[in-house]
Enzyme design. Structure first.
Site, PDB file in Angstrom:
ATOM      1  N   HIS A  17      -3.490   6.371   3.164  1.00  0.00           N
ATOM      2  CA  HIS A  17      -4.668   4.719   2.364  1.00  0.00           C
ATOM      3  C   HIS A  17      -4.009   4.037   3.247  1.00  0.00           C
ATOM      4  O   HIS A  17      -4.469   3.055   3.952  1.00  0.00           O
ATOM      5  CB  HIS A  17      -4.183   5.194   0.593  1.00  0.00           C
ATOM      6  N   SER A  52     -11.092  -0.442  -1.359  1.00  0.00           N
ATOM      7  CA  SER A  52      -9.859  -0.083  -0.811  1.00  0.00           C
ATOM      8  C   SER A  52      -9.834  -0.811   0.408  1.00  0.00           C
ATOM      9  O   SER A  52      -9.551  -0.713   1.198  1.00  0.00           O
ATOM     10  CB  SER A  52      -9.226   0.933  -0.821  1.00  0.00           C
ATOM     11  N   ASP A 106       0.800  -1.385   0.249  1.00  0.00           N
ATOM     12  CA  ASP A 106       0.123  -0.064  -0.434  1.00  0.00           C
ATOM     13  C   ASP A 106       1.104   1.237   0.598  1.00  0.00           C
ATOM     14  O   ASP A 106       2.060   1.256  -0.138  1.00  0.00           O
ATOM     15  CB  ASP A 106      -1.044  -0.171   1.809  1.00  0.00           C
TER      16      ASP A 106
END
Ligand SMILES: *[C@@H]1O[C@H](CO)[C@@H](O)[C@H](O)[C@H]1NC(C)=O
Ligand SMILES: *[C@@H]1O[C@H](CO)[C@@H](O)[C@H](O)[C@H]1NC(C)=O
Ligand SMILES: *[C@@H]1O[C@H](CO)[C@@H](O)[C@H](O)[C@H]1NC(C)=O
Ligand SMILES: *[C@@H]1O[C@H](CO)[C@@H](O)[C@H](O)[C@H]1NC(C)=O
Ligand SMILES: *[C@@H]1O[C@H](CO)[C@@H](O)[C@H](O)[C@H]1NC(C)=O
Ligand SMILES: *[C@@H]1O[C@H](CO)[C@@H](O)[C@H](O)[C@H]1NC(C)=O
Ligand SMILES: *[C@@H]1O[C@H](CO)[C@@H](O)[C@H](O)[C@H]1NC(C)=O
Ligand SMILES: *[C@@H]1O[C@H](CO)[C@@H](O)[C@H](O)[C@H]1NC(C)=O
Ligand SMILES: CC(=O)N[C@H]1CO[C@H](CO)[C@@H](O)[C@@H]1O
Length: 769
Positions: free
Chosen positions: A217, A555, A144
């Site tokens: 994220h 996600s 990620d």
């Protein structure tokens, strides 16, 4: 004559261009199959010199400085990435031992189409009751944007010492020290990748790399997958509650492969190779190729890496993508990948709009508006306040530059969303910049995903309400309105609903495997965030940036399934990835909290191309009764049926396989926990599918089959009773499909095995022609 000359000129230009094009180097991935037989330790590295030698055989000696590897894959599989010309890449692809050569693709984070959607919460009920006898040694690798180690979600109090089998590292980098890792965050790696110039690798390595997450994220997905329990977490008071990952005792290893620009495919492949070597049990990847860019499994770094992970018993869970609601948009669809769609949760954010005539409308949105119902503001439609020389079609959409700023200031502006190119966020910034008082967005499609407008008053309504508001504006000389602060609606019904953005099946690569596999919460998920303000007005006045954030996307759904898989693995330590996947699939639910079938965001009963086999239920998955084991031989058969050559498959599997026959039809027969058939002709005799189940419940169980099929499709199960004993653990059955009277197009149904205690629910999708 002149014409001929021109032609000649054109032709020489073309030749010239191709010659130049061929001088241009760009990064390519050269994939060379399995590194060694599977039983051999992944530490047995392939030396770099082997790959350098191959490179030097095709790069001209006068350009020897180009004989350099960007990434070198040597643990679970073999290959490298390097700067190559088109001609060199073609030359390599014909080389013995090379499986595929493809330009290094840029993959996308699956948060949102832009940074547009924003959302909240944990859909999973804490499985804390079973914690006592669970192992704490599960390691999850997140590929990620890195991690923000200071988050309270990654504290290690009460967590035992790092498992001895862990072989990873905690890389130091810019603003990241070894001491930032602990017994919770046990590993962190980063990669220097943006090698677009391609000339000087050392120069690029000098760039300020770090495992530190600057985007948020990776921090968000990591805390959803395996964050520790943090009480009283909230997003400025919204979505207040306890934040926690699927299995709070799981260890986290962060592999940073992405920046704001996206994620380089060659780097993701490197991270997967490292994660397998480091000793992770599960890899969670909330990233994918654009649905338009998928062409072949062997040009997709995630598919390649995941194949070798699966071969070595490492589970790979991926997001399905955010390109819905159009069909054929799902990505990460290889059968050895667990593909996750996104749903909403039982929590919603509403911000109410009140008109001057006293009417009010409930809209969606997150805002920290300071407006109250006692003060009204002038209300205008973008259409009426276009800037000079600007078509009203742009002004009604509130495009940048389309509005007359003098007529916007101090007003609440109604905008429509005819064209998805300009996101909600851009429109909001346009109005904020013009000093509008607030924004009402008329948008039928994205309302299911609350937009976070920070401190700017914002609400989003459907076409019906939009029409009424425009009528009100027409009906009075001085229309007014106000937008009230967001309130949270707990126990929201119905939930789950398939999120509008969630990518849909069938897969564009083969329709003989049902994809996506399952659905999990991915709308308005509250999880750890990098506490910083990206843009003015995103942090309420007088508050510090929040430690938790609300985000939406597949996600966010993916790490829920990774967390559920950890949870099952922590109880059933010996289960293989496919057993865990099967358990989560056959126990998934297709009902919502109103006890009605799950719907999509436009209120239609949703089908398996939208939600896979249903929403995961981790507690039920602990005790599935029966599981479908999909083993490496099944995946090898898949590669055969898909049409790859014996040579390629031998190289990938390091086995001496000879494909039986090649037919995409046979793919439906690999032992997958769902059934998909790409073509069933009405005039065809029955189509027979075989499946084998393994009893993981009590001995001496007897299961009976129950079929739900749409009218006209005849589905038979032979035998329709399975009797397990102490000696018989696996049983095979056949399912036949006969479509003479069936409706054309996709027919969906299910086959459930019942023993009085377990419901082993399997879904089928059959396309009738
Ligand atoms: C690459 O960059 C380093 C450091 O900036 C420099 O010392 C070296 O000479 C460069 N090499 C090439 C081939 O340009
Ligand atoms: C929870 O957080 C809020 C601020 O979001 C704070 O005012 C409150 O005191 C906290 N409660 C507890 C029990 O820590
Ligand atoms: C919901 O399902 C219906 C019927 O299949 C379909 O027409 C509609 O486009 C779907 N809506 C969304 C947002 O996917
Ligand atoms: C709301 O807050 C903004 C920013 O602090 C301020 O400029 C504005 O006057 C406030 N509006 C009302 C109605 O209080
Ligand atoms: C929106 O994007 C699509 C494809 O990217 C393009 O064809 C279309 O012209 C764009 N629309 C506008 C109004 O720019
Ligand atoms: C409002 O008035 C305009 C111009 O008179 C007209 O074109 C439009 O259709 C009206 N809108 C509604 C919702 O009645
Ligand atoms: C591989 O299989 C082929 C045909 O099945 C056989 O002829 C060959 O000897 C085998 N090679 C090895 C190394 O086992
Ligand atoms: C299963 O059935 C066999 C034969 O009827 C019996 O001997 C055995 O004890 C049973 N096992 C269990 C666990 O009930
Ligand atoms: C949901 C939420 O946080 N709403 C806030 C909106 O803004 C007002 C005023 O700033 C707050 O009181 C609300 O809590």
């Amino acid at each position: 004559m002149e014409f001929l000359l021109q032609l000649f000129f054109l032709a020489s230009l073309l030749i010239c261009n191709t010659a130049i094009a061929d001088q241009i180097t760009k990064p390519y991935v050269v994939y060379m199959g399995n590194s060694s037989p599977n039983n051999i330790n992944v530490d047995d590295q392939i030396p770099e010199s082997v790959h350098l030698e191959l490179l030097s055989s095709i790069i001209p000696s006068e350009e020897s400085e180009r004989i350099a590897l960007i990434h070198h894959y040597s643990h679970a599989f073999s290959g490298f990435s390097a700067m190559l010309t088109h001609t060199e890449a073609s030359a390599l692809s014909g080389h013995d031992g090379v499986v595929s050569v493809f330009p290094d693709p840029i993959l996308q984070l699956h948060t949102t189409r832009s940074w547009d959607f924003l959302d909240s919460d944990l859909g999973m009920k804490p499985p804390s009751t079973t914690q006592s006898h669970s192992s704490t040694d599960i390691i999850i690798g997140l590929i990620d944007t890195g991690i923000w180690p200071e988050s309270p979600s990654f504290r290690d109090e009460g967590i035992g010492k790092v498992p001895s089998r862990w072989k990873g590292v905690c890389m130091e980098g810019h603003d990241f020290k070894k001491s930032d890792c602990n017994r919770k965050l046990i590993g962190a790696r980063y990669y220097n990748t943006q090698d677009t110039s391609g000339n000087n690798k050392t120069h690029i390595e000098g760039a300020k790399g770090s495992p530190r997450d600057s985007i948020g994220h990776g921090t968000h997905t990591s805390s959803t997958a395996a964050g520790v329990i943090v009480k009283n977490a909230s997003y400025y008071g919204l979505a207040k509650g306890t934040a926690r990952g699927g299995s709070p005792s799981t260890r986290i290893a962060a592999y940073k492969t992405c920046s704001e620009e996206g994620c380089s495919g060659s780097t993701i492949l490197k991270a997967i190779d490292d994660a397998i070597k480091d000793g992770v049990d599960i890899i969670s990847i909330s990233i994918g190729l654009s649905s338009l860019m998928q062409s072949d499994y062997l040009n997709d770094p995630i598919a390649i890496g995941a194949f070798h992970a699966e071969q070595r018993g490492v589970m790979v869970v991926c997001s399905a993508g955010n390109d819905g609601p159009d069909p054929y948009t799902v990505v990460n669809t290889a059968p050895w990948i667990f593909t996750v769609a996104a749903s909403n949760i039982d929590r919603n954010f509403q911000s109410t709009l009140v008109l001057g005539n006293g009417k009010s409308f409930i809209g969606a949105g997150i805002n920290f508006s300071n407006l109250t119902s006692s003060t009204m503001f002038p209300l205008v439609f973008g259409d009426e306040i276009a800037a000079k020389f600007t078509p009203t079609s742009e002004a009604r959409n509130c495009y940048p530059g389309s509005l007359d700023y003098n007529k916007v200031a101090g007003k609440i502006v109604v905008c429509v969303n005819d064209d998805p190119n300009i996101s909600r966020r851009i429109k909001k910034l346009v109005l904020q910049d013009a000093r509008a008082m607030g924004m009402i967005l008329v948008d039928e499609n994205n309302r299911d995903v609350s937009f976070d407008a920070g401190a700017f008053p914002f609400t989003e309504i459907g076409n019906l309400e939009g029409h009424q508001i425009l009528q009100y504006i027409n009906s009075t000389k001085n229309p007014t309105a106000t937008i009230l602060p967001t309130i949270e609606v707990p126990r929201y019904r119905p939930a789950p609903i398939v999120a509008s953005f969630s990518s849909r099946g069938p897969s564009s690569l083969t329709e003989n495997i049902l994809k996506p596999d399952v659905m999990a919460p991915g709308v308005s998920i509250l999880a750890a965030m990098v506490p910083k303000s990206d843009e003015p007005g995103s942090v309420p006045i007088g508050k510090k940036p929040s430690l938790f954030g609300i985000k939406s996307g597949t996600s966010m759904a993916c790490p829920h399934v990774s967390g559920a898989a950890e949870f099952i693995k922590s109880v059933h330590g010996r289960w293989t990835p496919s057993m865990i996947k099967s358990a989560l699939m056959t126990t998934a639910t297709t009902y919502n909290n109103l006890k009605k079938p799950v719907t999509n965001s436009s209120n239609y009963i949703s089908n398996p191309h939208e939600m896979g086999v249903g929403e995961i239920n981790p507690l039920k998955a602990l005790n599935p009764g029966l599981v479908f084991e999909t083993n490496v031989e099944d995946y090898i058969k898949f590669l055969c049926y898909y049409g790859y050559s014996n040579k390629i498959i031998r190289s990938m599997s390091k086995t001496n396989v000879t494909c039986p026959k090649t037919s995409q039809d046979l793919i439906s027969n690999i032992n997958y926990p769902s059934i998909s058939i790409e073509t069933l002709k009405r005039n065809q005799k029955v189509k027979v599918i075989t499946r084998t189940v393994t009893n993981v419940g009590t001995f001496n169980a007897t299961y009976v089959a129950k079929v739900h099929a749409p009218e006209g499709l005849v589905v038979k199960v032979i035998p329709n009773k399975l009797v397990f004993s102490e000696r018989v653990q696996r049983l095979t059955y056949k399912v036949s499909f006969y479509a003479k009277e069936a409706h054309g197009g996709y027919n969906f149904g299910s086959l459930t095995w019942l023993d009085g205690r377990h419901y082993v629910h399997t879904v089928f999708a059959v396309k009738v022609e």
